[in-house]
Design a protein around this motif. Structure first.
Motif, mmCIF file in Angstrom:
data_model
loop_
_atom_site.group_PDB
_atom_site.id
_atom_site.type_symbol
_atom_site.label_atom_id
_atom_site.label_comp_id
_atom_site.label_asym_id
_atom_site.label_seq_id
_atom_site.Cartn_x
_atom_site.Cartn_y
_atom_site.Cartn_z
ATOM 1 N N ASN A 1 -0.726 2.228 8.437
ATOM 2 C CA ASN A 1 -0.570 3.011 9.648
ATOM 3 C C ASN A 1 0.602 3.964 9.483
ATOM 4 O O ASN A 1 1.419 3.826 8.567
ATOM 5 C CB ASN A 1 -0.367 2.116 10.882
ATOM 6 C CG ASN A 1 0.928 1.347 10.821
ATOM 7 O OD1 ASN A 1 1.015 0.301 10.196
ATOM 8 N ND2 ASN A 1 1.962 1.858 11.470
ATOM 9 N N MET B 1 -4.735 1.185 16.499
ATOM 10 C CA MET B 1 -4.212 -0.007 15.857
ATOM 11 C C MET B 1 -4.593 -1.289 16.589
ATOM 12 O O MET B 1 -4.559 -2.355 16.023
ATOM 13 C CB MET B 1 -2.694 0.072 15.730
ATOM 14 C CG MET B 1 -2.234 1.126 14.744
ATOM 15 S SD MET B 1 -0.487 0.998 14.362
ATOM 16 C CE MET B 1 0.233 1.400 15.943
ATOM 17 N N PHE C 1 -1.415 -11.358 4.183
ATOM 18 C CA PHE C 1 -1.565 -9.997 4.678
ATOM 19 C C PHE C 1 -0.446 -9.103 4.159
ATOM 20 O O PHE C 1 0.662 -9.565 3.866
ATOM 21 C CB PHE C 1 -1.592 -9.966 6.215
ATOM 22 C CG PHE C 1 -0.294 -10.388 6.853
ATOM 23 C CD1 PHE C 1 0.722 -9.466 7.105
ATOM 24 C CD2 PHE C 1 -0.074 -11.718 7.207
ATOM 25 C CE1 PHE C 1 1.920 -9.851 7.697
ATOM 26 C CE2 PHE C 1 1.123 -12.116 7.799
ATOM 27 C CZ PHE C 1 2.115 -11.183 8.044
ATOM 28 N N GLY D 1 -3.360 -3.332 5.596
ATOM 29 C CA GLY D 1 -3.481 -2.306 6.616
ATOM 30 C C GLY D 1 -2.486 -1.189 6.377
ATOM 31 O O GLY D 1 -1.398 -1.405 5.835
ATOM 32 N N TYR E 1 -5.863 3.775 12.065
ATOM 33 C CA TYR E 1 -5.412 2.623 11.295
ATOM 34 C C TYR E 1 -6.434 2.367 10.205
ATOM 35 O O TYR E 1 -7.627 2.321 10.473
ATOM 36 C CB TYR E 1 -5.306 1.418 12.228
ATOM 37 C CG TYR E 1 -4.559 0.244 11.672
ATOM 38 C CD1 TYR E 1 -5.130 -1.019 11.616
ATOM 39 C CD2 TYR E 1 -3.252 0.380 11.206
ATOM 40 C CE1 TYR E 1 -4.436 -2.108 11.122
ATOM 41 C CE2 TYR E 1 -2.555 -0.699 10.720
ATOM 42 C CZ TYR E 1 -3.149 -1.939 10.683
ATOM 43 O OH TYR E 1 -2.448 -3.017 10.196
ATOM 44 N N ARG F 1 -7.858 -0.161 7.346
ATOM 45 C CA ARG F 1 -7.832 -1.573 6.974
ATOM 46 C C ARG F 1 -8.714 -1.824 5.768
ATOM 47 O O ARG F 1 -9.645 -1.070 5.491
ATOM 48 C CB ARG F 1 -8.319 -2.457 8.124
ATOM 49 C CG ARG F 1 -7.361 -2.526 9.282
ATOM 50 C CD ARG F 1 -7.382 -3.890 9.943
ATOM 51 N NE ARG F 1 -6.932 -4.939 9.021
ATOM 52 C CZ ARG F 1 -5.664 -5.259 8.837
ATOM 53 N NH1 ARG F 1 -4.713 -4.606 9.461
ATOM 54 N NH2 ARG F 1 -5.333 -6.225 8.008
ATOM 55 N N GLU G 1 1.091 -5.263 5.348
ATOM 56 C CA GLU G 1 1.048 -4.146 6.287
ATOM 57 C C GLU G 1 1.948 -3.037 5.768
ATOM 58 O O GLU G 1 3.126 -3.271 5.470
ATOM 59 C CB GLU G 1 1.514 -4.590 7.678
ATOM 60 C CG GLU G 1 0.604 -5.615 8.339
ATOM 61 C CD GLU G 1 -0.791 -5.068 8.620
ATOM 62 O OE1 GLU G 1 -0.910 -3.854 8.916
ATOM 63 O OE2 GLU G 1 -1.763 -5.848 8.517
ATOM 64 N N CYS G 2 1.391 -1.829 5.637
ATOM 65 C CA CYS G 2 2.112 -0.699 5.056
ATOM 66 C C CYS G 2 2.284 0.412 6.081
ATOM 67 O O CYS G 2 1.310 0.837 6.715
ATOM 68 C CB CYS G 2 1.352 -0.144 3.849
ATOM 69 S SG CYS G 2 0.999 -1.348 2.560
ATOM 70 N N GLU G 3 3.511 0.867 6.245
ATOM 71 C CA GLU G 3 3.792 2.025 7.088
ATOM 72 C C GLU G 3 4.050 3.209 6.166
ATOM 73 O O GLU G 3 4.866 3.129 5.245
ATOM 74 C CB GLU G 3 4.997 1.755 7.975
ATOM 75 C CG GLU G 3 4.752 0.691 9.036
ATOM 76 C CD GLU G 3 5.984 0.446 9.882
ATOM 77 O OE1 GLU G 3 6.020 0.946 11.025
ATOM 78 O OE2 GLU G 3 6.897 -0.234 9.383
#
Length: 260
Positions: A113, A51, A156, A111, A83, A85, A158-160
């Protein structure tokens, strides 16, 4: 010295409603999202070994970063710590910061992760205690003011994800079989100036941060993934012709070598 955007005058107008002074005698009302899904179309995905790598969503020049879209070089499925992207486009409408029309866009850097293992266990325990189903996704949406000396992306996402979900995405990306991906996001903390328009034409807005002197760092929105679908390219599994040199070479492999 970079001049910050002036903070717009915004006040609460009841639960989930904000009013902004546009000009003398003119006001704009924004309503909080309570039911609509934000759809993103994802493309140009790539894999990074960790990451901490500085991937910019277009070309990753760091050592250890693996391209997989359009390079024709399949790779092995990465570990969940990888990670992923890429770039994403909003499905219709636009997103911007209230009072800052110059921030309007439909493009995001995105992104993926894996969920932290401790967080996963906590969610699982809480769901078990409450008798509900644990959700192993989390999404953060935000905006960062572009600095002239730094080539960063403004918007942006960001996805978990659960480790197995990230592994499936990574495998499809690394093998070059991923053709398209669609995300459906249920975001809290985002507004619209007109919910009467069709969902596909929704314009989304983030609220300026009251702690900031302007609109360069608005409040981020958080939510969950309600839909994740990706289209895979078909693989030809037909038996090669007997005249194919590679096939003939395989046929000549001795039984001893195959069973050793």
């Amino acid at each position: 010295m970079i001049e910050k955007n002036a903070a717009p005058k915004i006040r609460s107008d009841g639960p989930g409603s904000l009013v902004m002074e546009v000009s003398a005698g003119k006001k704009q009302t924004y309503k909080l999202n309570t039911h609509r899904t934000m759809y993103l179309y994802v493309q140009e995905l790539q894999l990074c070994h960790e990451m901490g790598l500085a991937c910019n969503g277009l070309v990753c020049k760091e050592e250890g970063c693996v391209f997989s879209t359009g390079n024709g070089k399949p790779g092995s499925a990465p570990d969940p710590s990888f990670y992923v992207r890429g770039k994403a486009t909003l499905g219709g409408g636009s997103i911007s910061v209230m009072g800052a029309p110059g921030t309007k866009s439909r493009e995001f850097s995105i992104g993926f992760n894996a969920f932290d293992e401790e967080v996963r266990k906590q969610r699982q325990a809480l769901a078990l205690k409450q008798g509900t189903t644990a959700r192993y996704t989390h999404v953060t949406l935000g905006y960062i003011h572009r600095q002239p000396e730094i080539d960063n992306n403004d918007w942006f996402v960001e996805c978990e994800l659960a480790a197995d979900t990230l592994r499936a995405i990574s495998s499809a990306v690394s093998s070059g079989t991923l053709r398209a991906m669609t995300l459906g996001l249920a975001m809290r903390g985002v507004y619209s100036d007109d919910w009467s328009r069709p969902s596909a034409l929704t314009d989304w807005f983030l609220k300026p941060n009251p702690k900031d002197s302007g609109t360069d760092a608005p409040q981020m929105a958080h939510g969950d993934i309600t839909r994740l679908s990706f289209d895979l390219a078909s693989i030809d599994l037909h038996r090669p012709s007997e005249e194919d040199p590679e096939q003939n070479e395989f046929q000549d492999t001795s039984l001893t070598m195959m069973t050793a």
